[in-house]
Design a protein around this motif. Sequence first.
Motif, PDB file in Angstrom:
ATOM      1  N   ALA A 153       0.840  -1.199   0.000  1.00 60.40           N
ATOM      2  CA  ALA A 153       0.000   0.000   0.000  1.00 60.40           C
ATOM      3  C   ALA A 153       0.876   1.250   0.000  1.00 60.40           C
ATOM      4  O   ALA A 153       2.042   1.224   0.371  1.00 60.40           O
ATOM      5  N   VAL A 154       0.283   2.356  -0.431  1.00 58.51           N
ATOM      6  CA  VAL A 154       1.018   3.613  -0.456  1.00 58.51           C
ATOM      7  C   VAL A 154       1.444   3.993   0.969  1.00 58.51           C
ATOM      8  O   VAL A 154       0.724   3.780   1.934  1.00 58.51           O
ATOM      9  N   ASP A 155       2.671   4.517   1.101  1.00 63.96           N
ATOM     10  CA  ASP A 155       3.201   4.790   2.428  1.00 63.96           C
ATOM     11  C   ASP A 155       2.935   6.209   2.905  1.00 63.96           C
ATOM     12  O   ASP A 155       3.183   6.534   4.053  1.00 63.96           O
ATOM     13  N   ALA A 156       2.449   7.078   2.033  1.00 65.89           N
ATOM     14  CA  ALA A 156       2.070   8.437   2.419  1.00 65.89           C
ATOM     15  C   ALA A 156       0.550   8.554   2.335  1.00 65.89           C
ATOM     16  O   ALA A 156      -0.080   7.847   1.551  1.00 65.89           O
ATOM     17  N   PRO A 157      -0.062   9.413   3.152  1.00 70.64           N
ATOM     18  CA  PRO A 157      -1.513   9.610   3.042  1.00 70.64           C
ATOM     19  C   PRO A 157      -1.919   9.885   1.597  1.00 70.64           C
ATOM     20  O   PRO A 157      -1.289  10.691   0.907  1.00 70.64           O
ATOM     21  N   VAL A 168      -4.914  11.048  -0.797  1.00 78.59           N
ATOM     22  CA  VAL A 168      -6.200  11.739  -0.839  1.00 78.59           C
ATOM     23  C   VAL A 168      -6.728  11.715  -2.267  1.00 78.59           C
ATOM     24  O   VAL A 168      -6.067  12.201  -3.189  1.00 78.59           O
ATOM     25  N   LEU A 169      -7.904  11.153  -2.429  1.00 79.16           N
ATOM     26  CA  LEU A 169      -8.538  11.058  -3.736  1.00 79.16           C
ATOM     27  C   LEU A 169      -9.640  12.098  -3.845  1.00 79.16           C
ATOM     28  O   LEU A 169     -10.587  12.100  -3.056  1.00 79.16           O
ATOM     29  N   ASP A 170      -9.501  12.987  -4.808  1.00 78.99           N
ATOM     30  CA  ASP A 170     -10.533  13.962  -5.155  1.00 78.99           C
ATOM     31  C   ASP A 170     -11.064  13.537  -6.521  1.00 78.99           C
ATOM     32  O   ASP A 170     -10.551  13.982  -7.554  1.00 78.99           O
ATOM     33  N   PRO A 171     -12.054  12.652  -6.553  1.00 78.98           N
ATOM     34  CA  PRO A 171     -12.498  12.043  -7.814  1.00 78.98           C
ATOM     35  C   PRO A 171     -13.210  13.058  -8.710  1.00 78.98           C
ATOM     36  O   PRO A 171     -14.431  13.147  -8.728  1.00 78.98           O
ATOM     37  N   ALA A 200      -7.307   4.683  -0.911  1.00 80.22           N
ATOM     38  CA  ALA A 200      -7.432   6.071  -0.476  1.00 80.22           C
ATOM     39  C   ALA A 200      -7.495   6.178   1.043  1.00 80.22           C
ATOM     40  O   ALA A 200      -8.281   5.497   1.696  1.00 80.22           O
ATOM     41  N   THR A 201      -6.661   7.046   1.597  1.00 76.90           N
ATOM     42  CA  THR A 201      -6.731   7.381   3.012  1.00 76.90           C
ATOM     43  C   THR A 201      -7.900   8.317   3.285  1.00 76.90           C
ATOM     44  O   THR A 201      -8.584   8.211   4.296  1.00 76.90           O
ATOM     45  N   GLY A 202      -8.098   9.274   2.361  1.00 77.68           N
ATOM     46  CA  GLY A 202      -9.187  10.231   2.483  1.00 77.68           C
ATOM     47  C   GLY A 202      -9.802  10.535   1.132  1.00 77.68           C
ATOM     48  O   GLY A 202      -9.141  10.382   0.095  1.00 77.68           O
ATOM     49  N   GLN A 230      -9.639   6.603   6.175  1.00 81.44           N
ATOM     50  CA  GLN A 230      -9.720   7.226   7.497  1.00 81.44           C
ATOM     51  C   GLN A 230     -10.842   8.263   7.561  1.00 81.44           C
ATOM     52  O   GLN A 230     -11.448   8.452   8.613  1.00 81.44           O
ATOM     53  N   TRP A 231     -11.126   8.922   6.425  1.00 82.68           N
ATOM     54  CA  TRP A 231     -12.168   9.945   6.425  1.00 82.68           C
ATOM     55  C   TRP A 231     -12.681  10.198   5.010  1.00 82.68           C
ATOM     56  O   TRP A 231     -12.000   9.933   4.022  1.00 82.68           O
ATOM     57  N   ILE A 232     -13.911  10.712   4.966  1.00 80.83           N
ATOM     58  CA  ILE A 232     -14.542  11.138   3.714  1.00 80.83           C
ATOM     59  C   ILE A 232     -15.197  12.492   3.969  1.00 80.83           C
ATOM     60  O   ILE A 232     -15.867  12.675   4.987  1.00 80.83           O
TER      61      ILE A 232
END
Length: 290
Positions: free
Chosen positions: A127-131, A133-136, A163-165, A203-205
């Motif tokens: 998995a990706v090691d940095a947060p 964030v997907l803004d689709p 996606a983390t967020g 973690q959040w949406i």
Amino acid sequence: MSTDQATHVGAGSADARHLELDPRPAEVLAIGSQLAYGSVGLNAALPVYEASGLRCAAVPTTILSVLPHYPSMHRADLPADWLWEVLHDLDRSGALDQLRAISVGYLALREHAAVVAEWCSSRTGSAVDAPFVLDPTLGDVGVGFYNDPNVAPALRRWLLPMATGLTLNLFELALLTDRPLSSLTRLKDVTAAAQCLMTHKTQWIVVTGLRSTTLSVGGSSLGRIGELVLTHDTVQILSRTVAPATPAGVGDTFTASLISRLLAGDDLLPAVDAAAGHTALQICRKERFT
């Protein structure tokens, strides 16, 4: 670009960092659209990161002359193999050695989603090691699709699971959850739809642009606009007075501001509130120019 072309300038250079005016490694990798003139996509995000003191590596997926609303517009969608090579160039250059967040916005081609996912996996082993964030950036209510509708299922397959967020509007929420937009008029329905996108990685949406009728939960919300902030354990609503206009690029500005606040150490809710406030301020600033 041939191998000779790609390596000629840097041949024999062990470290080209001394040639950079700003040699700091990037803390944010932003992937999205780029315009010759305009304030959307990377054009909108980069000033936010710069003002926050964050070094950003910006990778376009499409390049446009101007917004599509003008009488004449030309665009060039970047091929998937180009995106793959650019991401690996950044890794090999050391530009991403101190990466703290990845933000993915507008993808012009469905293949772009697979490239981003595979690149993240190749550089970390899993998995990706940095947060992440997907803004689709798929479209909006009253406007319709911004890009190829086939990008939506590609996002569901490749990027949602990592996606983390997420930051998305109602149009995008409807697409990614395969719900009719008309079914997302009540807060409980928006919440239920957003919860369907939560994975073990998420973690959040944040669902943005909720208008008065959606926000109403017993009290008056006339003239208000706000966000639904969802975690695995909480559901919260933020709102403010509707800004006088809704220019393009507000979602890109919001996401960049949110990431900047989170990297500065803010908790989620204050970060969302600050990002929304910053975006509203930019809209009012835009009004002063017109």
